[in-house]
Design an enzyme around this catalytic site. Structure first.
Site, PDB file in Angstrom:
ATOM      1  N   SER A   1       1.933   6.181  -5.229  1.00  0.00           N
ATOM      2  CA  SER A   1       1.445   4.879  -4.780  1.00  0.00           C
ATOM      3  C   SER A   1       1.798   3.743  -5.733  1.00  0.00           C
ATOM      4  O   SER A   1       1.876   2.587  -5.317  1.00  0.00           O
ATOM      5  CB  SER A   1      -0.075   4.928  -4.586  1.00  0.00           C
ATOM      6  OG  SER A   1      -0.730   5.315  -5.789  1.00  0.00           O
TER       7      SER A   1
ATOM      8  N   GLY B   1      -0.281   9.012  -3.002  1.00  0.00           N
ATOM      9  CA  GLY B   1      -0.972  10.284  -3.133  1.00  0.00           C
ATOM     10  C   GLY B   1      -0.093  11.437  -3.582  1.00  0.00           C
ATOM     11  O   GLY B   1      -0.590  12.549  -3.766  1.00  0.00           O
TER      12      GLY B   1
ATOM     13  N   ASN C   1      -1.189  11.271 -10.178  1.00  0.00           N
ATOM     14  CA  ASN C   1      -2.205  11.916  -9.346  1.00  0.00           C
ATOM     15  C   ASN C   1      -2.588  13.295  -9.879  1.00  0.00           C
ATOM     16  O   ASN C   1      -3.743  13.714  -9.755  1.00  0.00           O
ATOM     17  CB  ASN C   1      -1.718  12.015  -7.900  1.00  0.00           C
ATOM     18  CG  ASN C   1      -1.693  10.657  -7.228  1.00  0.00           C
ATOM     19  OD1 ASN C   1      -2.672   9.915  -7.241  1.00  0.00           O
ATOM     20  ND2 ASN C   1      -0.557  10.306  -6.660  1.00  0.00           N
TER      21      ASN C   1
ATOM     22  N   ASP D   1      -9.807  -1.271  -7.541  1.00  0.00           N
ATOM     23  CA  ASP D   1      -9.955   0.136  -7.912  1.00  0.00           C
ATOM     24  C   ASP D   1      -9.611   0.396  -9.374  1.00  0.00           C
ATOM     25  O   ASP D   1      -9.865   1.480  -9.908  1.00  0.00           O
ATOM     26  CB  ASP D   1      -9.131   1.044  -6.998  1.00  0.00           C
ATOM     27  CG  ASP D   1      -7.630   0.779  -7.073  1.00  0.00           C
ATOM     28  OD1 ASP D   1      -7.172   0.047  -7.976  1.00  0.00           O
ATOM     29  OD2 ASP D   1      -6.897   1.323  -6.214  1.00  0.00           O
TER      30      ASP D   1
ATOM     31  N   HIS E   1      -4.416   0.508  -9.282  1.00  0.00           N
ATOM     32  CA  HIS E   1      -3.165  -0.004  -8.710  1.00  0.00           C
ATOM     33  C   HIS E   1      -2.974  -1.488  -9.013  1.00  0.00           C
ATOM     34  O   HIS E   1      -3.933  -2.270  -8.933  1.00  0.00           O
ATOM     35  CB  HIS E   1      -3.162   0.201  -7.191  1.00  0.00           C
ATOM     36  CG  HIS E   1      -3.256   1.625  -6.778  1.00  0.00           C
ATOM     37  ND1 HIS E   1      -4.459   2.249  -6.499  1.00  0.00           N
ATOM     38  CD2 HIS E   1      -2.283   2.565  -6.619  1.00  0.00           C
ATOM     39  CE1 HIS E   1      -4.228   3.502  -6.165  1.00  0.00           C
ATOM     40  NE2 HIS E   1      -2.925   3.734  -6.233  1.00  0.00           N
TER      41      HIS E   1
END
Length: 228
Positions: free
Chosen positions: A46, A84, A113, A194, A197
């Site tokens: 991502s 992801g 991840n 978040d 990102h």
């Protein structure tokens, strides 16, 4: 000296010979066929897939646009990043992706991840090494884009995780960006809510980080930039 006529060649043969000579001479001067653009593949998660942003706001789109402006027709950029994605998922997906083009460079950005899930570092590193091997077997060169974990993961895990990318780069002789989000992750205004990102403004800073690594590799120094 014997002439072509005395050797039994008529005018058609003479004309054909002259045409062949002209073709050979023209070819010897040089071939003006345009060079084939270098194929660049971005293979990540991502952080490279413009997460929750328009595609054109991501750093990969910015790289494509900058290359088109500063090195016209020299590069083509393909983004095969998937939000992801893990190193294991990348290993499963990579062979099919590599079949889509004759890539010269692969910007490899995976592992974040895995780290966020707290997977064993030995497994993450082994997967990254396998990814590097497969890209090189394809005949492309790897640029390794590293990542660091949030501080709440603790130094016992986060520090060796970060060191893993530079160790892989040293072992394999690869150019490396140790931290893709350098100067971004620490600035709240450049990150999404978040805290993981980059937002649109942060993507621009990520582009500068990547550019600092690839520009020297691709001979895109300041002189060449100014001349374009």
């Amino acid at each position: 000296m014997r002439s072509w006529g005395k050797l039994g060649f008529g005018w058609p043969a003479r004309i054909a010979g002259l045409l062949l000579l002209c073709f050979w001479f023209g070819a010897s001067i040089g071939d003006d066929t345009p060079a084939v653009p270098a194929q660049v593949l971005v293979f990540g998660d991502s952080l490279s897939a413009a997460y929750q942003l328009p595609t054109e706001a991501g750093w990969v789109a910015g790289l494509r646009e900058r290359l088109a402006e500063r090195a016209p027709d020299r590069f083509e950029v393909t983004n095969a990043s998937v939000s992801g994605e893990t190193t294991s998922g990348g290993l499963s997906r990579l062979p099919e992706v590599l079949e889509t083009g004759d890539y010269d460079w692969v910007l490899l950005e995976l592992g974040a991840n895995d780290g966020l899930r707290g997977l064993p570092l030995t497994r993450i590193e082994a997967n990254l090494q396998s990814l590097i091997d497969r890209v090189e077997d394809h005949g492309a060169r790897v640029v390794l884009l590293g990542i660091m974990l949030p501080t709440n993961y603790g130094p016992a895990y986060a520090e060796p995780f970060a060191a893993m990318y530079e160790r892989l780069a040293e072992t394999n002789g690869l150019p490396v960006l140790p931290f893709l989000l350098d100067g971004v992750a620490s600035e709240r205004e450049l990150m999404m809510d978040d805290g993981i990102h980059p937002n649109a403004e942060g993507q621009e800073r990520v582009l500068e980080n990547v550019w600092g690594v690839v520009a020297p590799l691709w001979e895109l120094d300041e002189c060449s930039v100014q001349s374009n």
